[in-house]
Design a protein around this motif. Structure first.
Motif, PDB file in Angstrom:
ATOM      1  N   ALA A  63       0.837  -1.211   0.000  1.00  0.00           N
ATOM      2  CA  ALA A  63       0.000   0.000   0.000  1.00  0.00           C
ATOM      3  C   ALA A  63       0.863   1.250   0.000  1.00  0.00           C
ATOM      4  O   ALA A  63       2.024   1.215   0.397  1.00  0.00           O
ATOM      5  CB  ALA A  63      -0.906   0.017   1.244  1.00  0.00           C
ATOM      6  N   ILE A  64       0.243   2.362  -0.447  1.00  0.00           N
ATOM      7  CA  ILE A  64       0.880   3.671  -0.306  1.00  0.00           C
ATOM      8  C   ILE A  64       0.321   4.273   0.983  1.00  0.00           C
ATOM      9  O   ILE A  64      -0.896   4.355   1.139  1.00  0.00           O
ATOM     10  CB  ILE A  64       0.516   4.602  -1.483  1.00  0.00           C
ATOM     11  N   VAL A  65       1.213   4.681   1.883  1.00  0.00           N
ATOM     12  CA  VAL A  65       0.724   5.196   3.159  1.00  0.00           C
ATOM     13  C   VAL A  65       1.332   6.562   3.474  1.00  0.00           C
ATOM     14  O   VAL A  65       2.397   6.909   2.971  1.00  0.00           O
ATOM     15  CB  VAL A  65       1.039   4.238   4.334  1.00  0.00           C
ATOM     16  N   GLU A  66       0.614   7.301   4.312  1.00  0.00           N
ATOM     17  CA  GLU A  66       1.152   8.524   4.893  1.00  0.00           C
ATOM     18  C   GLU A  66       1.654   8.086   6.254  1.00  0.00           C
ATOM     19  O   GLU A  66       0.860   7.719   7.123  1.00  0.00           O
ATOM     20  CB  GLU A  66       0.053   9.587   4.986  1.00  0.00           C
ATOM     21  N   PRO A  67       2.981   8.062   6.469  1.00  0.00           N
ATOM     22  CA  PRO A  67       3.519   7.334   7.613  1.00  0.00           C
ATOM     23  C   PRO A  67       3.346   8.024   8.967  1.00  0.00           C
ATOM     24  O   PRO A  67       3.388   7.366   9.994  1.00  0.00           O
ATOM     25  CB  PRO A  67       5.012   7.209   7.278  1.00  0.00           C
ATOM     26  N   THR A  68       3.154   9.338   9.009  1.00  0.00           N
ATOM     27  CA  THR A  68       3.147  10.028  10.292  1.00  0.00           C
ATOM     28  C   THR A  68       1.833   9.844  11.044  1.00  0.00           C
ATOM     29  O   THR A  68       1.818   9.479  12.212  1.00  0.00           O
ATOM     30  CB  THR A  68       3.437  11.526  10.096  1.00  0.00           C
ATOM     31  N   PHE A  69       0.729  10.108  10.374  1.00  0.00           N
ATOM     32  CA  PHE A  69      -0.568  10.065  11.054  1.00  0.00           C
ATOM     33  C   PHE A  69      -1.491   8.988  10.492  1.00  0.00           C
ATOM     34  O   PHE A  69      -2.568   8.752  11.034  1.00  0.00           O
ATOM     35  CB  PHE A  69      -1.277  11.418  10.932  1.00  0.00           C
ATOM     36  N   GLY A  70      -1.092   8.372   9.382  1.00  0.00           N
ATOM     37  CA  GLY A  70      -1.983   7.403   8.743  1.00  0.00           C
ATOM     38  C   GLY A  70      -3.154   8.069   8.051  1.00  0.00           C
ATOM     39  O   GLY A  70      -4.267   7.530   8.019  1.00  0.00           O
ATOM     40  N   PHE A  71      -2.951   9.269   7.484  1.00  0.00           N
ATOM     41  CA  PHE A  71      -4.024   9.920   6.735  1.00  0.00           C
ATOM     42  C   PHE A  71      -4.346   9.110   5.479  1.00  0.00           C
ATOM     43  O   PHE A  71      -3.476   8.433   4.921  1.00  0.00           O
ATOM     44  CB  PHE A  71      -3.622  11.344   6.337  1.00  0.00           C
ATOM     45  N   ASP A  72      -5.591   9.231   5.026  1.00  0.00           N
ATOM     46  CA  ASP A  72      -6.018   8.478   3.837  1.00  0.00           C
ATOM     47  C   ASP A  72      -5.298   9.000   2.605  1.00  0.00           C
ATOM     48  O   ASP A  72      -5.182  10.216   2.404  1.00  0.00           O
ATOM     49  CB  ASP A  72      -7.538   8.613   3.641  1.00  0.00           C
ATOM     50  N   VAL A  73      -4.847   8.058   1.772  1.00  0.00           N
ATOM     51  CA  VAL A  73      -4.090   8.419   0.581  1.00  0.00           C
ATOM     52  C   VAL A  73      -4.924   8.120  -0.650  1.00  0.00           C
ATOM     53  O   VAL A  73      -5.671   7.137  -0.695  1.00  0.00           O
ATOM     54  CB  VAL A  73      -2.750   7.640   0.545  1.00  0.00           C
ATOM     55  N   ASP A  74      -4.806   9.005  -1.626  1.00  0.00           N
ATOM     56  CA  ASP A  74      -5.525   8.844  -2.871  1.00  0.00           C
ATOM     57  C   ASP A  74      -4.631   8.080  -3.852  1.00  0.00           C
ATOM     58  O   ASP A  74      -3.848   8.688  -4.579  1.00  0.00           O
ATOM     59  CB  ASP A  74      -5.838  10.256  -3.408  1.00  0.00           C
ATOM     60  N   ALA A  75      -4.714   6.760  -3.823  1.00  0.00           N
ATOM     61  CA  ALA A  75      -3.876   5.941  -4.699  1.00  0.00           C
ATOM     62  C   ALA A  75      -4.538   4.574  -4.858  1.00  0.00           C
ATOM     63  O   ALA A  75      -5.185   4.087  -3.938  1.00  0.00           O
ATOM     64  CB  ALA A  75      -2.487   5.772  -4.096  1.00  0.00           C
ATOM     65  N   PRO A  76      -4.398   3.967  -6.035  1.00  0.00           N
ATOM     66  CA  PRO A  76      -5.022   2.661  -6.241  1.00  0.00           C
ATOM     67  C   PRO A  76      -4.413   1.587  -5.339  1.00  0.00           C
ATOM     68  O   PRO A  76      -3.232   1.664  -4.985  1.00  0.00           O
ATOM     69  CB  PRO A  76      -4.738   2.347  -7.713  1.00  0.00           C
ATOM     70  N   ALA A  77      -5.218   0.621  -4.954  1.00  0.00           N
ATOM     71  CA  ALA A  77      -4.732  -0.450  -4.096  1.00  0.00           C
ATOM     72  C   ALA A  77      -3.833  -1.412  -4.870  1.00  0.00           C
ATOM     73  O   ALA A  77      -2.911  -2.000  -4.309  1.00  0.00           O
ATOM     74  CB  ALA A  77      -5.916  -1.202  -3.493  1.00  0.00           C
ATOM     75  N   ASP A  78      -4.082  -1.527  -6.149  1.00  0.00           N
ATOM     76  CA  ASP A  78      -3.346  -2.498  -6.953  1.00  0.00           C
ATOM     77  C   ASP A  78      -1.956  -1.970  -7.322  1.00  0.00           C
ATOM     78  O   ASP A  78      -1.811  -0.995  -8.052  1.00  0.00           O
ATOM     79  CB  ASP A  78      -4.169  -2.789  -8.224  1.00  0.00           C
ATOM     80  N   ARG A  79      -0.945  -2.637  -6.818  1.00  0.00           N
ATOM     81  CA  ARG A  79       0.435  -2.214  -7.019  1.00  0.00           C
ATOM     82  C   ARG A  79       0.805  -2.045  -8.502  1.00  0.00           C
ATOM     83  O   ARG A  79       1.589  -1.154  -8.856  1.00  0.00           O
ATOM     84  CB  ARG A  79       1.343  -3.254  -6.351  1.00  0.00           C
ATOM     85  N   ALA A  80       0.218  -2.886  -9.342  1.00  0.00           N
ATOM     86  CA  ALA A  80       0.550  -2.836 -10.762  1.00  0.00           C
ATOM     87  C   ALA A  80       0.171  -1.497 -11.385  1.00  0.00           C
ATOM     88  O   ALA A  80       0.707  -1.098 -12.417  1.00  0.00           O
ATOM     89  CB  ALA A  80      -0.141  -3.971 -11.505  1.00  0.00           C
TER      90      ALA A  80
END
Ligand code: SF4
Ligand code: SF4
Lengths: 409, 416
Positions: A324-341
């Motif tokens: 997953a793509i994460v915002e590491p400090t607070f865990g805010f929601d990120v706008d990015a597809p779940a599929d790594r491909a």
């Protein structure tokens, strides 16, 4: 410790927001995990260089052609026009002297001899009205002997293509002999630390002797790490105009820009905490109460408002884990597809989707955490996503304008 | 990238280096000493090779000041200074000679010297002696040893302060360190005066050893570890009795909080949060409204605050700065962060003297530009270096606060 606003991230975004607030008398702190991407600055701030692969001449007009997710579109053209005139004066107040306009792009020289659009450019560098017609018939390219991070041959090829005659010179001065003994440490920033009044005087003499027949001198940007005193001194002592060309990082004018902005912010009473990392926050429903850092824990740092300006992947504002793509400090929601491909394209030259990933923010730039909008946090700079700063040439503009937008009524 | 690669990161983060070279911009040694490979090369780059073969170790790593400015600047969280110190400890073949041992044992030397102080101070200042130390020991002749005091801080404390402490219920343990004990008891006295005026009693440790910074720098690891164990035992005892442990030296604190676990492998996680500088301790109490400080209105000074490298690493200069700002008659300028060049015992060594002074030049110039009445800084070796090099007086923020304090009014405000 309590502040009106805490800004997380000390690069161009965070500093612009911080200065803007501190000038209004707000008690402001910046928490910065190490030095910022300004250390890799080209010496120019870009507003908008290209849309859909086509070069942009008038950035303000071209905003309409951007995707709706682009931060400029979200700020809105009218508001952009209100903020843009504030930028150059703000930089000037901090001691960062620039040339340029937001109505028409000017053009700057890259280290490889190409010409690229630019909005505001530090006065160290040459800028042109047009990408084709350069203001010189002949220039002298002067490198420092044994300095590896500057490429006069490429530069001259690029310039000759545009009808400028080039002569290449190499010079050295005794003050740099010491550094020359270590191949890995002969870097632009190290030279800048050694070149004092006396050395610059000697250097000026060398430039005067090689450049008699040229219209201008181009040399690597190796002067003025903490202020522009040595740049001004050299220019006064040399009979031809001297322009600098950026080197491989670390960028001397970039470091100077960082230092000047930081110094100005601290002079306004701001607190700059360098080398500290926010580890987590304490939330109360839809509000961030406190943040905790490596250095100040277990005591919290608290503020009424927070600005998240931690940047994108390079500065760890976003992190790509295997799943997953994460915002590491607070865990805010990120706008990015779940599929790594879908994060990247295999063709390395094409626009990469991950460049446009960012925090999911509402119309007022508030992030969400597990679906709850956090009302006293706003995001600015490249963590917003929605654009491709490399392809579109809009990184500095995004940093500066998204933070001014949050801090200007 | 495999998942294993993703999670397989050393505790000093050396794999996280992105080769950005930002660290080299801030290394004080790089610009003045071409023999030094610089933080990136000496740290994460060199580590890759050393892990393969230890003979890639380069003795030039000894020029590292262990100032940690590279770590503060690194955007990737690489513990560059730790990597270099560890390499120095693990791979260096040279053993510490007489000179290094002598410089490293700040407490032992101090203990002997205070007993003989008039003689020792005189002897250390004699030109022939300095020349002899220069030639035989490699201690640079330009150095003036800080004067040893005839009466140790601990002696003063036992005779003149100990009894009075019983009146206070709120208490704190003071780690005075070698410098306050043997060279400059006044700073310790200032702290006691300040704390007592706010209603806080001072305890000393039963058995305090040198924090060990000089031993670590001179690779006397066994001795450093033995001393650290005693200190940790004492710190645990203090914390168990409800006390925090404070010091007036930023370096002692940095060493006990971070170098004990990172370099000596001694876990201090249970007590680490209770180890702090005196200014952080005071600031927190003032901020929470637990104590009040009242200052003399006629204490008027222009002060320039210099951030010691280890204070920058701790990230705590903000506490000293904010406290100084509370004094109404103080006009404070905060200097850009620049290393003074002494780095403890480093600058005393003959081979380092000229680098040490070259490093300090930027700081000296910036002080002269502000031309303050006093330079404030939380580190005793910065104080020596600045006072040896330029004609400015240097004080610890605690001494400035104590000088400016209106003791009677402060006692009244704290209901003492
Ligand atoms: S600053 Fe950090 S990431 Fe950059 S080269 Fe130095 S150690 Fe590597
Ligand atoms: S600890 Fe200091 S001297 Fe050593 S490499 Fe880092 S910046 Fe340089």
């Amino acid at each position: 410790m309590k502040f009106d606003t805490i800004i997380i991230g000390g690069g161009l975004t965070g500093l612009t927001a911080a200065i803007s607030l501190a000038e209004k008398g707000r008690k402001t702190a910046i928490i910065s995990a190490g030095q910022s991407a300004l250390h890799f600055s080209s010496g120019s701030f870009e507003l908008l260089g290209s849309v859909d692969g086509r070069p942009v001449e008038n950035p303000v007009e071209a905003i309409d052609n951007l995707s709706e997710r682009h931060p400029y579109r979200r700020i809105g053209k009218e508001r952009m026009l209100q903020l843009l005139p504030l930028v150059q004066p703000l930089l000037t107040r901090a001691g960062v002297a620039t040339t340029g306009s937001h109505y028409t792009n000017r053009y700057r020289l890259t280290p490889l001899g190409k010409v690229k659009p630019a909005w505001l450019t530090l006065d160290d560098f040459a800028t042109f009205d047009s990408p084709e017609r350069l203001p010189w018939r002949s220039v002298a390219l002067v490198n420092i002997a044994d300095f590896q991070d500057f490429y006069p041959v490429f530069l001259s090829a690029g310039l000759e293509k545009r009808g400028v005659k080039c002569s290449i010179h190499s010079t050295s001065i005794a003050a740099l002999d010491n550094l020359r003994r270590s191949s890995t440490e002969m870097r632009a920033a190290t030279m800048a630390r050694v070149l004092d009044y006396e050395a610059v005087g000697v250097l000026a003499g060398r430039l005067n002797s090689v450049a008699r027949h040229a219209d201008a001198i181009l040399m690597p940007a190796i002067l003025g790490l903490t202020d522009d005193l040595m740049v001004r001194l050299l220019r006064r002592l040399v009979c031809k105009p001297v322009y600098f060309v950026s080197t491989m990082p670390t960028s001397v004018p970039g470091v100077r820009t960082q230092m000047l902005l930081q110094r100005y912010f601290m002079k306004l009473g701001g607190t700059y905490m360098l080398g500290d990392t926010v580890t987590h926050g304490e939330f109360d429903g839809d509000r961030l109460r406190h943040v905790f850092t490596t250095n100040h824990s277990p005591e919290p740092l608290s503020a009424d408002n927070y600005i998240l300006a931690t940047g994108s992947f390079f500065s760890h504002g976003l992190v790509a884990t295997p799943s997953a793509i994460v915002e590491p400090t607070f865990g805010f929601d990120v706008d990015a597809p779940a599929d790594r491909a879908q994060w990247f394209r295999k063709d390395i030259d094409s626009a990469q989707p991950y460049m446009e990933f960012g925090i999911a923010t509402d119309a007022d730039w508030h992030p969400r955490r597990d679906g709850v909008t956090i009302g006293n946090v706003q995001c600015a700079g490249s963590i917003l996503g929605g654009c491709n700063p490399v392809k579109e040439g809009c990184g500095a503009g995004e940093a500066i304008l998204s933070s001014l937008n949050l801090t200007t009524v | 990238m495999s998942i294993q690669q993703f999670s397989n990161i050393s505790s000093n983060n050396f794999e996280q280096c992105v080769k950005c070279t930002v660290c080299t911009v801030y290394c004080p040694v790089t610009a003045v000493n071409p023999l030094y490979p610089g933080p990136k090369q000496a740290g994460p780059d060199g580590e890759r090779y050393r892990l393969k073969r230890s003979d890639f170790y380069n003795e030039a790593l000894k020029y590292c000041l262990n100032c940690k400015r590279c770590e503060v600047a690194c955007p990737s969280g690489v513990r560059i200074g730790d990597i270099i110190q560890q390499a120095h400890m693990n791979y260096s073949h040279g053993s510490a000679g007489v000179r290094d041992r002598m410089l490293a044992h700040t407490d032992l030397m101090g203990g002997i010297a205070t007993r003989l102080s008039p003689t020792v101070n005189g002897i250390l200042r004699l030109t022939p002696v300095k020349l002899a130390m220069d030639l035989t020991l490699g201690i640079d002749r330009h150095r003036t040893f800080p004067a040893y005091t005839p009466r140790k801080f601990t002696t003063w404390f036992r005779r003149h302060a100990l009894k009075r402490q019983d009146r206070f219920t709120r208490r704190v343990t003071y780690f005075h360190g070698c410098y306050v004990n043997y060279n400059f008891p006044r700073l310790g006295k200032d702290l006691v005066k300040l704390l007592n005026a706010c209603g806080i009693g001072v305890d000393l440790m039963k058995d305090e050893k040198c924090c060990g910074v000089a031993r670590i720098a001179n690779r006397l690891i066994k001795q450093a570890t033995d001393a650290a164990k005693v200190n940790l035992r004492e710190i645990r005892a203090a914390v168990a009795s409800g006390n925090d442990v404070i010091a007036t030296s930023s370096t002692c604190i940095m060493t006990m909080r971070d170098e004990y676990p990172h370099l000596l492998g001694l876990d201090n996680a249970d007590v680490r949060d209770h180890i702090m500088t005196a200014t952080r301790y005071l600031y927190r109490l003032v901020e929470n409204g637990d104590i009040k400080l009242v200052f003399k209105p006629d204490y008027l000074r222009r002060i320039a605050y210099h951030t010691p490298c280890h204070m920058a690493k701790l990230g705590w200069s903000v506490y000293s700065i904010e406290l100084l700002k509370l004094i109404p008659g103080v006009e404070l300028s905060v200097l850009d962060v620049n290393c003074c060049g002494i780095a403890g015992t480093y600058g005393f060594k003959k081979e380092n003297y000229r680098y040490s002074q070259a490093i300090g030049k930027t700081l000296f110039d910036s002080i002269a530009q502000v031309n303050p009445d006093i330079v404030a800084t939380d580190c005793e070796t910065c104080k020596w270096q600045i006072e040896m090099s330029i004609p400015y007086r240097v004080s610890n923020p605690i001494s400035i606060l104590a000088d400016a304090l209106d003791v009677e009014a402060t006692r009244a405000a704290n209901n003492i």
